[in-house]
Design a protein around this motif. Structure first.
Motif, PDB file in Angstrom:
ATOM      1  N   THR A  75       0.814  -1.216   0.000  1.00 39.07           N
ATOM      2  CA  THR A  75       0.000   0.000   0.000  1.00 39.07           C
ATOM      3  C   THR A  75       0.849   1.268   0.000  1.00 39.07           C
ATOM      4  N   TRP A  77       3.231   2.039   2.533  1.00 42.83           N
ATOM      5  CA  TRP A  77       3.567   2.480   3.878  1.00 42.83           C
ATOM      6  C   TRP A  77       4.754   1.695   4.406  1.00 42.83           C
ATOM      7  N   THR A  79       6.679   0.540   7.971  1.00 41.87           N
ATOM      8  CA  THR A  79       6.434   0.370   9.400  1.00 41.87           C
ATOM      9  C   THR A  79       7.692  -0.177  10.059  1.00 41.87           C
ATOM     10  N   GLN A 103       5.539   4.652  11.740  1.00 37.46           N
ATOM     11  CA  GLN A 103       4.901   4.337  10.470  1.00 37.46           C
ATOM     12  C   GLN A 103       4.790   5.617   9.647  1.00 37.46           C
ATOM     13  N   ALA A 104       5.059   5.501   8.326  1.00 39.94           N
ATOM     14  CA  ALA A 104       4.985   6.672   7.452  1.00 39.94           C
ATOM     15  C   ALA A 104       4.849   6.211   6.012  1.00 39.94           C
ATOM     16  N   PRO A 105       4.227   7.008   5.143  1.00 40.16           N
ATOM     17  CA  PRO A 105       4.139   6.654   3.723  1.00 40.16           C
ATOM     18  C   PRO A 105       5.495   6.791   3.049  1.00 40.16           C
TER      19      PRO A 105
END
Length: 276
Positions: A75, A77, A79, A103-105
């Motif tokens: 997706t 992201w 983590t 967590q970050a895109p």
């Protein structure tokens, strides 16, 4: 005979643009023997020479994912799985960019890590060794390419205007005359595009390109460093996504090369002629 001045303008603009691009490419390439004593590159250095800061970021993310210190979801992201222990500066830059939330895109991480101080140090070291093209040289090549593209479009437009204005008996001469600047600028653009294809890179000097060409792509991380995400499985390619377009002066704050550390050893050398 209105077409003759237009043809002279097209030829002059094309000649200046092509000369600018050729001079910039020769200057950026450096001297051929600059890295005769350099027998190997680290994976991070190979990644920078092949694809610049963005490729270094991709290599770091995938390396951490394969070591199970980071999870890259399809997706898009990232983590943090294991943020304890000690890792190299690039891994700490990734964790610092992700932040305390864990967590970050990936599209947000990419420009932040690419602009980190540790990535700039990789570039500075390669430029000092004569393996990478300095930033002014890359900008000049890019400007030269834009100038040649503009000259091609100008010659095409002037030719399209000149043909209807010329008498019927001279139209063949008009077309033949404008073929010269169109061919010259078109060939320059084609040669520039071919020079940027693998294993060529606008980031590497001639000496750096020779070292890249001598690397074996048998190791998955070496293949990623030299050829990019195209060698990855579809899930990881989807996780990395495409790099976002950066807007002048509005990019995110660069990641810091300090912060939380991760477990694992730094990526090892990618020796010329064999896998890293």
């Amino acid at each position: 005979m209105v077409w003759i001045p237009l043809l002279l303008v097209a030829c002059a603009v094309t000649a200046v643009a092509c000369a600018r691009l050729c001079r910039a490419a020769i200057t950026a390439g450096g001297h051929g023997g600059g890295a005769a004593g350099d027998a190997e590159l680290t994976l991070d250095e190979a990644a920078f020479l092949a694809g610049g800061p963005g490729r270094v970021t991709e290599l770091t993310l995938v390396s951490m994912h394969r070591a199970r210190r980071l999870l890259l979801a399809h997706t898009g992201w990232a983590t943090v799985v294991d943020g304890s222990g000690h890792g190299d500066e690039l891994e700490r830059a990734v964790l610092g960019a992700i932040g305390p939330g864990g967590q970050a895109p990936v599209p947000r991480l990419r420009p932040m890590v690419a602009a980190a101080a540790c990535v700039r140090r990789i570039e500075e070291g390669l430029v000092e060794r004569g393996l990478a093209v300095p930033a002014p040289g890359r900008r000049e090549v890019a400007a030269g390419t834009r100038a040649v593209r503009g000259a091609f479009l100008l010659a095409l437009a002037l030719g399209a205007v000149s043909v209807p204005l010329a008498p019927d008996a001279e139209r063949a001469r008009v077309v033949a005359g404008f073929v010269l600047p169109l061919t010259a600028s078109g060939l320059c653009l084609l040669l520039g595009r071919a020079a940027d294809s693998y294993p060529r890179s606008p980031w590497a000097s001639h000496a750096g390109q020779r070292l890249l060409a001598g690397l074996s792509a048998e190791d998955p991380l070496t293949a990623l460093a030299t050829r990019g995400p195209v060698v990855l499985e579809p899930e990881l390619r989807a996780a990395l996504g495409r790099p976002p377009e950066r807007t002048e002066g509005t990019g995110p704050e660069p990641a810091r090369c300090t912060g939380r550390a991760v477990v694992g050893q730094p990526r090892g050398p990618a020796v010329s002629g064999r896998s890293g």
